[in-house]
Scaffold this active site. Structure first.
Site, mmCIF file in Angstrom:
data_model
loop_
_atom_site.group_PDB
_atom_site.id
_atom_site.type_symbol
_atom_site.label_atom_id
_atom_site.label_comp_id
_atom_site.label_asym_id
_atom_site.label_seq_id
_atom_site.Cartn_x
_atom_site.Cartn_y
_atom_site.Cartn_z
ATOM 1 C CE LYS A 293 -3.864 -1.966 2.668
ATOM 2 N NZ LYS A 293 -4.956 -1.724 1.712
ATOM 3 N NE ARG B 275 -11.136 -9.509 -2.501
ATOM 4 C CZ ARG B 275 -11.449 -8.527 -3.349
ATOM 5 N NH1 ARG B 275 -11.814 -8.831 -4.590
ATOM 6 N NH2 ARG B 275 -11.407 -7.275 -2.975
#
EC number: 3.4.11.1
Length: 494
Positions: A276, A350
């Site tokens: 990130k 996920r």
């Protein structure tokens, strides 16, 4: 803060009282009585323009003629019959700020006189307590010098009668407890709040309630179960992944199918190899907001002793770059047997959730709701106001929408169709872990739906609602109010 319900005669009040005044100068029933006792004192203040009833305006009166109360807080309630939930909460906030500025230790609120549009006494009192609790929350565990809080107020009494008022206080206190628990865990720094710390909080909850049993699975347990997608995310961290199961059983029928709540618990998410940006990365301690909210809900329902069976699952993990971290291009075999091509290691939530959603099949659940700070796309779509709601079950979705509206913990349903599955196709595996640029919040939900065919399922994406930025930076505790309201409705058959 202590909250009580007590029917109190106006003439008997010696401490402090809160009453309402409408914008057109009309007095609420309690204000009207005080005006009569004081021979028109309030009416004279209105005529002089000293108080106008403007929403949130608070006038503190002392030595009201012929009246023994130490202070009378006159609160502007806006236009009669038009105040909504948001305005009422702001009114309560303005009132408590005025009270905190005094030396008042006890206040008796007659704001139950104020009618909230399309709401009843229950919601008036419940919103009051929840707002008060939000206003006094502080997280200072890691400050060497604590804020100086010279606030005398310790008791708030609601002048009302009947079981409904007491139920409102009980519900609000439990929800506030849950929100506070969720905030405390989420605000904790990632060098302290790692997956093991999350598991410790789950275990501690079991020691506080006889209705709760906790089980924690470590990485060896998960490996034996084939939870390879979950474990892949954890490969780059020295802190072991922990799957904490908080089982609350209080249904009259012990064999009743449980409601399962699954919380994504990435105690820190650097994005892994797909790193990130540095700016704002500190906020990725909040990537366990889903697990924090599930933990908060379990605290609340243990307090309420709802007649339900509920299992809260905290999927604790860290996603960090390392020589052992999983890579873009890896293909993982999930617990369900489906293979997933990793196209972006920052779409890790996920992967943790898909194996957890498969694991909870063993409980033969009535329904499953997963809660996750899953996608930035949801923040782009809905901002910081609504959580994203995705479900394969219309009835469950409607029940959650109702609870969101009741609690004012807003959620907005997003579509889900086969066309979104097309975006998840991979040339090399059954699924890709991302679906391209468009509809990212929906394709994330579509990915998860492939692992939920054994039960009714809904997904709450709280990436925009789990924490605040800026001057009020910190965890919100959402969607604890929504989920507790949903469970209250389930328990009461509403």
């Amino acid at each position: 803060m202590e909250y009580r319900v007590k029917s109190t005669a106006l003439l008997d009040i010696k401490s402090n009282i809160i009453i309402g005044l409408y914008e057109n100068g009309e007095l609420s029933p309690s204000a009207q009585k005080i005006d009569e006792i004081s021979q028109g004192y309030l009416s004279k203040l209105i005529q002089s323009g000293e108080i106008k009833g403007k929403l949130g305006q608070v006038l503190v009166l002392r030595h009201v003629p012929n009246y023994s109360a130490e202070r009378v807080f006159v609160v502007g309630a806006g236009k009669k019959g038009e105040i909504n939930e948001k305005q009422f909460k702001q009114l309560i906030q303005d009132t408590i700020n005025a009270v905190k500025a005094t030396s008042a230790k006890e206040v008796i609120s007659y704001l139950s006189d104020i009618k909230i549009k399309d709401r009843d006494l229950y919601w008036n009192i419940r919103f009051s307590v929840e707002t008060l609790e939000t206003s006094i929350y502080q997280f200072e565990q890691f400050k060497s010098k604590k804020s100086e809080q010279d606030v005398a107020l310790t008791d708030v009494i609601f002048s009302a009668e009947g079981d409904v008022a007491q139920q409102a206080v009980n519900h609000a206190k439990a929800i506030a407890l849950g929100v506070r628990a969720a905030k405390d865990v989420a605000n904790c720094p990632p060098n302290v709040c790692n997956p093991v710390y999350l598991a410790e909080q789950a275990n501690a909850l079991a020691t506080r309630s006889d209705l709760i049993k906790t089980t924690v699975l470590g990485e060896k347990d998960m490996a034996d179960l084939g939870m390879n997608a979950y474990l892949a995310v954890s490969q780059g961290s020295v802190n072991e992944a922990q799957l904490s199961l908080i089982e609350y059983r209080n249904h009259p029928n012990p064999d009743a199918k449980p409601i399962v709540l699954v919380g994504k618990g990435l105690t820190f998410d650097a994005g892994g190899i797909s790193l990130k940006p540095a700016e704002g990365m500190d906020e990725m301690k909040y990537d366990m907001g889903g697990a924090a909210s599930v933990y908060g809900v379990m605290n609340a329902i243990a307090e309420l002793k709802l007649p339900l069976n509920v299992i809260g699952v905290l999927a604790g993990c860290e996603n960090l770059p390392d020589g052992n971290a999983y890579r873009p291009g890896d293909i993982l075999t999930t617990m369900k047997g489906l293979t997933v091509e990793v196209l972006n290691t920052d779409a890790e939530g996920r992967l943790v959730l898909c194996d957890t959603l498969t694991y909870v099949e063993r409980f033969e659940p009535e329904l499953v709701i997963d809660v996750a700070t899953l996608t930035g796309a949801c923040v782009v779509a809905l901002g910081a106001h609504n959580s994203g709601l995705i479900s394969t079950d219309d009835k469950l979705a409607k029940d959650l929408e109702l609870a969101a509206a009741q609690s004012t913990d807003k959620a907005w349903r997003l579509p889900l169709g086969e066309e979104y599955q097309e975006q998840l196709k991979s040339n090399f595996a059954d699924l890709a872990n991302i679906g391209g640029r468009w509809g990212g919040a929906i394709t994330a939900g579509a990915f998860l739906s492939n692992f939920t065919d054994k039960y009714r399922w809904a997904h709450l994406d709280i990436a925009g609602t789990a924490w605040l930025q800026g001057a009020n930076k910190g965890a919100t505790g959402r969607p604890v109010p929504l989920l507790v309201q949903f469970l209250i409705n389930q328990a009461t058959g509403k």
